[in-house]
Design a protein around this motif. Sequence first.
Motif, PDB file in Angstrom:
ATOM      1  N   UNK A 119      52.604  29.262  11.571  1.00 38.63           N
ATOM      2  CA  UNK A 119      52.233  30.456  12.347  1.00 38.63           C
ATOM      3  C   UNK A 119      51.517  29.996  13.577  1.00 38.63           C
ATOM      4  N   UNK A 120      51.863  30.306  14.573  1.00 38.03           N
ATOM      5  CA  UNK A 120      51.224  29.816  15.907  1.00 38.03           C
ATOM      6  C   UNK A 120      50.333  30.677  16.544  1.00 38.03           C
ATOM      7  N   UNK A 121      49.012  30.305  16.939  1.00 38.78           N
ATOM      8  CA  UNK A 121      48.041  31.451  17.424  1.00 38.78           C
ATOM      9  C   UNK A 121      47.974  30.956  18.772  1.00 38.78           C
ATOM     10  N   UNK A 122      47.642  32.136  19.747  1.00 36.94           N
ATOM     11  CA  UNK A 122      46.983  31.711  20.938  1.00 36.94           C
ATOM     12  C   UNK A 122      46.137  33.100  21.683  1.00 36.94           C
ATOM     13  N   UNK A 123      45.671  33.014  22.670  1.00 36.89           N
ATOM     14  CA  UNK A 123      44.909  34.129  23.254  1.00 36.89           C
ATOM     15  C   UNK A 123      44.709  33.899  24.552  1.00 36.89           C
ATOM     16  N   UNK A 124      44.676  35.069  25.263  1.00 35.27           N
ATOM     17  CA  UNK A 124      44.404  35.167  26.693  1.00 35.27           C
ATOM     18  C   UNK A 124      43.532  36.276  27.159  1.00 35.27           C
ATOM     19  N   UNK A 125      42.902  36.326  28.184  1.00 30.71           N
ATOM     20  CA  UNK A 125      42.335  37.465  28.759  1.00 30.71           C
ATOM     21  C   UNK A 125      43.093  38.246  29.804  1.00 30.71           C
ATOM     22  N   UNK A 126      42.574  39.475  29.919  1.00 28.99           N
ATOM     23  CA  UNK A 126      43.337  40.167  31.012  1.00 28.99           C
ATOM     24  C   UNK A 126      42.905  39.861  32.088  1.00 28.99           C
ATOM     25  N   UNK A 127      44.065  39.957  33.274  1.00 30.59           N
ATOM     26  CA  UNK A 127      43.915  39.092  34.448  1.00 30.59           C
ATOM     27  C   UNK A 127      42.855  39.852  35.447  1.00 30.59           C
TER      28      UNK A 127
END
Length: 219
Positions: free
Chosen positions: A132-140
């Motif tokens: 299971x690969x996880x990542x995250x990012x913020x709204x631009x």
Amino acid sequence: MKNVTKLFFCILCLMATAHSIDSLETKIPGTAEDYFPFIVGMVKHFEVLEPYATGETRYGYHICTETDNIKGERFGLIEEIMFLGPMKIKNTQIYAISGNQVFLAVTEGPSGKTKYTTRPIILKMPKTKEEIVEWSYHHERGKDTVYKCEAKYLPVLKTQWDEFRHLIIVKKSTYSDGDLWGVEKEYYAKDYGLVKCERFNPQGELVGMASYEVSKIEK
């Protein structure tokens, strides 16, 4: 003695073959382009999941119109047509594949205004069926909204159009100021790309009119 030796080697060969098959099965899924292919001319029709499935194009359709390779990255231009009552809304997206990741690079809305994104990761490939690969990012537009994502393998998915084998599910949870706003699940089928999208409210209930699955594929 010779017969015993032959039997022993036969057993070893069978064990090695079985181990090889197990290894191959474990190593599926494949590459990002396997599950997010840029096939010029392929049209995927979608319909909403609720109140009922009719087999018609009630949500809209996606079509890949152009592809290119630039500096080691594969780019694809996909037109997304959505129906909102009598209106037909067109969005144009340019996606990029780099390594085993898919990014959203450029977007153009109904107004025709082109916007270069911060290249959020749309799909990140697990190496095996179990990973299971996880990542995250913020709204631009700010750091108050965070998208937490995970991708994993799914062996089979039945839709009204067909039964797909070998998929990657991307689950994206949206948080604003620490509170869960909603969850989205996208299903990417090998050789076809996106075939289903489910959206859930913070209580975990399916938002049927905002969820859709493929109703027809034309190549």
